[in-house]
Design an enzyme around this catalytic site. Structure first.
Site, PDB file in Angstrom:
ATOM      1  N   THR A  75       0.833  -1.213   0.000  1.00  0.00           N
ATOM      2  CA  THR A  75       0.000   0.000   0.000  1.00  0.00           C
ATOM      3  C   THR A  75       0.863   1.256   0.000  1.00  0.00           C
ATOM      4  O   THR A  75       1.830   1.352   0.754  1.00  0.00           O
ATOM      5  CB  THR A  75      -0.934  -0.011   1.236  1.00  0.00           C
ATOM      6  OG1 THR A  75      -1.824  -1.114   1.092  1.00  0.00           O
ATOM      7  CG2 THR A  75      -1.735   1.266   1.353  1.00  0.00           C
ATOM      8  N   THR A  76       0.498   2.223  -0.832  1.00  0.00           N
ATOM      9  CA  THR A  76       1.293   3.460  -0.937  1.00  0.00           C
ATOM     10  C   THR A  76       0.467   4.675  -0.473  1.00  0.00           C
ATOM     11  O   THR A  76      -0.715   4.554  -0.171  1.00  0.00           O
ATOM     12  CB  THR A  76       1.754   3.708  -2.391  1.00  0.00           C
ATOM     13  OG1 THR A  76       0.596   3.932  -3.202  1.00  0.00           O
ATOM     14  CG2 THR A  76       2.535   2.537  -2.929  1.00  0.00           C
ATOM     15  N   ASN A 100       6.878  -0.611  -4.451  1.00  0.00           N
ATOM     16  CA  ASN A 100       6.807  -1.193  -5.791  1.00  0.00           C
ATOM     17  C   ASN A 100       7.415  -2.597  -5.729  1.00  0.00           C
ATOM     18  O   ASN A 100       8.588  -2.741  -5.431  1.00  0.00           O
ATOM     19  CB  ASN A 100       7.579  -0.322  -6.792  1.00  0.00           C
ATOM     20  CG  ASN A 100       7.253  -0.695  -8.217  1.00  0.00           C
ATOM     21  OD1 ASN A 100       7.245  -1.862  -8.562  1.00  0.00           O
ATOM     22  ND2 ASN A 100       6.995   0.298  -9.046  1.00  0.00           N
ATOM     23  N   HIS A 131       1.139   7.567 -14.511  1.00  0.00           N
ATOM     24  CA  HIS A 131       0.201   6.535 -14.050  1.00  0.00           C
ATOM     25  C   HIS A 131      -1.209   6.817 -14.568  1.00  0.00           C
ATOM     26  O   HIS A 131      -1.500   7.921 -15.030  1.00  0.00           O
ATOM     27  CB  HIS A 131       0.170   6.483 -12.517  1.00  0.00           C
ATOM     28  CG  HIS A 131       1.368   5.802 -11.911  1.00  0.00           C
ATOM     29  ND1 HIS A 131       2.527   6.479 -11.602  1.00  0.00           N
ATOM     30  CD2 HIS A 131       1.601   4.494 -11.602  1.00  0.00           C
ATOM     31  CE1 HIS A 131       3.412   5.631 -11.103  1.00  0.00           C
ATOM     32  NE2 HIS A 131       2.884   4.422 -11.096  1.00  0.00           N
ATOM     33  N   HIS A 132      -2.061   5.832 -14.392  1.00  0.00           N
ATOM     34  CA  HIS A 132      -3.470   5.911 -14.814  1.00  0.00           C
ATOM     35  C   HIS A 132      -4.228   7.036 -14.090  1.00  0.00           C
ATOM     36  O   HIS A 132      -3.809   7.495 -13.025  1.00  0.00           O
ATOM     37  CB  HIS A 132      -4.162   4.566 -14.564  1.00  0.00           C
ATOM     38  CG  HIS A 132      -4.028   4.093 -13.141  1.00  0.00           C
ATOM     39  ND1 HIS A 132      -4.930   4.412 -12.168  1.00  0.00           N
ATOM     40  CD2 HIS A 132      -3.075   3.352 -12.525  1.00  0.00           C
ATOM     41  CE1 HIS A 132      -4.563   3.883 -11.013  1.00  0.00           C
ATOM     42  NE2 HIS A 132      -3.422   3.232 -11.217  1.00  0.00           N
ATOM     43  N   LYS A 135      -5.219   6.925 -10.150  1.00  0.00           N
ATOM     44  CA  LYS A 135      -4.244   6.825  -9.048  1.00  0.00           C
ATOM     45  C   LYS A 135      -4.487   7.934  -8.031  1.00  0.00           C
ATOM     46  O   LYS A 135      -4.628   9.102  -8.393  1.00  0.00           O
ATOM     47  CB  LYS A 135      -2.804   6.883  -9.582  1.00  0.00           C
ATOM     48  CG  LYS A 135      -1.768   6.682  -8.483  1.00  0.00           C
ATOM     49  CD  LYS A 135      -0.427   6.245  -9.013  1.00  0.00           C
ATOM     50  CE  LYS A 135       0.613   6.118  -7.914  1.00  0.00           C
ATOM     51  NZ  LYS A 135       0.283   5.097  -6.906  1.00  0.00           N
ATOM     52  N   GLY A 141       4.633   6.378  -4.838  1.00  0.00           N
ATOM     53  CA  GLY A 141       5.526   5.880  -3.783  1.00  0.00           C
ATOM     54  C   GLY A 141       6.872   5.465  -4.372  1.00  0.00           C
ATOM     55  O   GLY A 141       7.922   5.651  -3.743  1.00  0.00           O
TER      56      GLY A 141
HETATM   57  P1  NAD Z   1      -8.304  -0.434  -5.188  1.00  0.00           P
HETATM   58  O1  NAD Z   1      -8.907   0.881  -4.794  1.00  0.00           O
HETATM   59  O2  NAD Z   1      -8.703  -1.084  -6.461  1.00  0.00           O
HETATM   60  O3  NAD Z   1      -8.590  -1.490  -4.012  1.00  0.00           O
HETATM   61  C1  NAD Z   1      -8.435  -1.192  -2.653  1.00  0.00           C
HETATM   62  C2  NAD Z   1      -9.014  -2.326  -1.797  1.00  0.00           C
HETATM   63  O4  NAD Z   1      -8.711  -2.035  -0.441  1.00  0.00           O
HETATM   64  C3  NAD Z   1     -10.533  -2.499  -1.875  1.00  0.00           C
HETATM   65  O5  NAD Z   1     -10.837  -3.880  -1.855  1.00  0.00           O
HETATM   66  C4  NAD Z   1     -11.035  -1.855  -0.565  1.00  0.00           C
HETATM   67  O6  NAD Z   1     -12.211  -2.480  -0.040  1.00  0.00           O
HETATM   68  C5  NAD Z   1      -9.859  -2.146   0.367  1.00  0.00           C
HETATM   69  N1  NAD Z   1      -9.808  -1.142   1.445  1.00  0.00           N
HETATM   70  C6  NAD Z   1      -9.775   0.209   1.332  1.00  0.00           C
HETATM   71  N2  NAD Z   1      -9.771   0.775   2.557  1.00  0.00           N
HETATM   72  C7  NAD Z   1      -9.790  -0.258   3.446  1.00  0.00           C
HETATM   73  C8  NAD Z   1      -9.809  -0.327   4.864  1.00  0.00           C
HETATM   74  N3  NAD Z   1      -9.827   0.792   5.627  1.00  0.00           N
HETATM   75  N4  NAD Z   1      -9.807  -1.551   5.468  1.00  0.00           N
HETATM   76  C9  NAD Z   1      -9.802  -2.690   4.729  1.00  0.00           C
HETATM   77  N5  NAD Z   1      -9.805  -2.689   3.358  1.00  0.00           N
HETATM   78  C10 NAD Z   1      -9.793  -1.475   2.738  1.00  0.00           C
HETATM   79  O7  NAD Z   1      -6.741  -0.207  -5.136  1.00  0.00           O
HETATM   80  P2  NAD Z   1      -5.561  -1.039  -5.897  1.00  0.00           P
HETATM   81  O8  NAD Z   1      -5.321  -0.447  -7.232  1.00  0.00           O
HETATM   82  O9  NAD Z   1      -5.819  -2.493  -5.776  1.00  0.00           O
HETATM   83  O10 NAD Z   1      -4.287  -0.603  -5.008  1.00  0.00           O
HETATM   84  C11 NAD Z   1      -4.239  -0.846  -3.629  1.00  0.00           C
HETATM   85  C12 NAD Z   1      -2.984  -0.211  -3.034  1.00  0.00           C
HETATM   86  O11 NAD Z   1      -1.824  -0.854  -3.576  1.00  0.00           O
HETATM   87  C13 NAD Z   1      -2.809   1.281  -3.346  1.00  0.00           C
HETATM   88  O12 NAD Z   1      -2.219   1.921  -2.235  1.00  0.00           O
HETATM   89  C14 NAD Z   1      -1.842   1.284  -4.529  1.00  0.00           C
HETATM   90  O13 NAD Z   1      -1.139   2.493  -4.668  1.00  0.00           O
HETATM   91  C15 NAD Z   1      -0.951   0.136  -4.122  1.00  0.00           C
HETATM   92  N6  NAD Z   1      -0.177  -0.495  -5.202  1.00  0.00           N
HETATM   93  C16 NAD Z   1       1.073  -0.894  -4.865  1.00  0.00           C
HETATM   94  C17 NAD Z   1       1.847  -1.569  -5.770  1.00  0.00           C
HETATM   95  C18 NAD Z   1       3.203  -2.068  -5.328  1.00  0.00           C
HETATM   96  O14 NAD Z   1       3.898  -2.742  -6.111  1.00  0.00           O
HETATM   97  N7  NAD Z   1       3.612  -1.795  -4.093  1.00  0.00           N
HETATM   98  C19 NAD Z   1       1.360  -1.842  -7.048  1.00  0.00           C
HETATM   99  C20 NAD Z   1       0.067  -1.422  -7.372  1.00  0.00           C
HETATM  100  C21 NAD Z   1      -0.708  -0.761  -6.413  1.00  0.00           C
END
Ligand code: NAD
Length: 236
Positions: A75-76, A100, A131-132, A135, A141
């Protein structure tokens, strides 16, 4: 390996669900907005895998520390307060956090660090990330991690975008965030000298790379029992 998947309904969560079994992982519980986990699920799992939101990760940290369950999180967009929460929980449980999980970006960070430490300080550095349109955070991050790696090698002050009269100051590093369409993610680090330019570019064309990298890291992280805040350098 048994995992609790936080953010399972999201874009990354759905990918992780579909790929987990290829990495010997079984999803034994799902956490989404409005839900959490108790002792029974904690006992049945080896770790929490988290791709949710900064609030989701902060809540997960509290519950996981209570149950002694390790976390792998991608998560970022964490605030300073949420970063402090992460560090505090890491005093009780092992936490692997990476902005990442792509293996290519992991290597990009190493290359950028070598360049920042080797090139004369007269080379100007800029970071451009794309990014898309959906975002939520900017700069990404990953761009912030690239910045930190550069700052570990040389002194430079970050600024975010430019407009108006803004001739470049010596020692400044500008981060540019581009948003649009469905771009998965691109990071470019530019080292611009007099008469030569060095560019490093990583282009993600599928989100699968993040899910695969996270599952690969999770396989290794399950062997770590010592509490602490870990990054990919510690694991891969
Ligand atoms: P998304 O919005 O599609 O999904 C988020 C999910 O988290 C949903 O299922 C939602 O119900 C859940 N959620 C949100 N708040 C919550 C809470 N308080 N408690 C429990 N669940 C909760 O997002 P995504 O595109 O899947 O991305 C998720 C995260 O991962 C973002 O922070 C994104 O920037 C990050 N990300 C990181 C990488 C990496 O390689 N580190 C790659 C892609 C995305």
């Amino acid at each position: 390996m048994k995992i609790l998947l936080c953010g399972s309904h999201g874009r990354m969560g759905r990918l992780l669900m579909s790929l987990a079994s290829h990495y010997g992982c079984e999803v034994v519980g799902e956490i989404n907005r409005g839900s959490n986990f108790g002792t029974e699920l904690a006992r049945a799992s080896d770790m929490c895998l988290d791709f949710s939101s900064p609030e989701g990760l902060a809540e997960l940290c509290i519950a996981a520390a209570e149950h002694g369950t390790r976390i792998v999180s991608g998560t970022t967009g964490l605030s300073d307060e949420q970063k402090r929460r992460l560090a505090l929980s890491a005093q009780n449980i092992p936490i692997l956090h990476a902005a990442n999980f792509s293996i290519g970006v992991h290597i990009l960070n190493k290359l950028v660090r070598i360049a920042a430490g080797s090139l004369p300080t007269s080379f100007d550095i800029e970071i451009i990330e794309k990014h898309h349109s959906q975002k939520k955070d900017a700069p990404s991050g990953t761009a912030m991690t690239l910045l930190k790696n550069i700052q570990a090698e040389r002194q430079c002050e970050e600024i975010f975008g430019r407009h108006g009269e803004c001739k470049r100051n010596a020692g400044e590093l500008c981060l540019h965030s581009v948003r649009g369409g469905d771009m998965v993610g691109e990071h470019e680090v530019l080292f611009a000298g007099q008469g030569e330019t060095l560019e490093f570019v990583h282009r993600a064309t599928s989100r699968e790379i993040f899910a695969r990298g996270a599952l690969l890291a999770a396989q290794k992280f399950v062997k770590i029992n010592e509490p602490g805040l870990y990054n990919l350098d510690d694991i891969l």
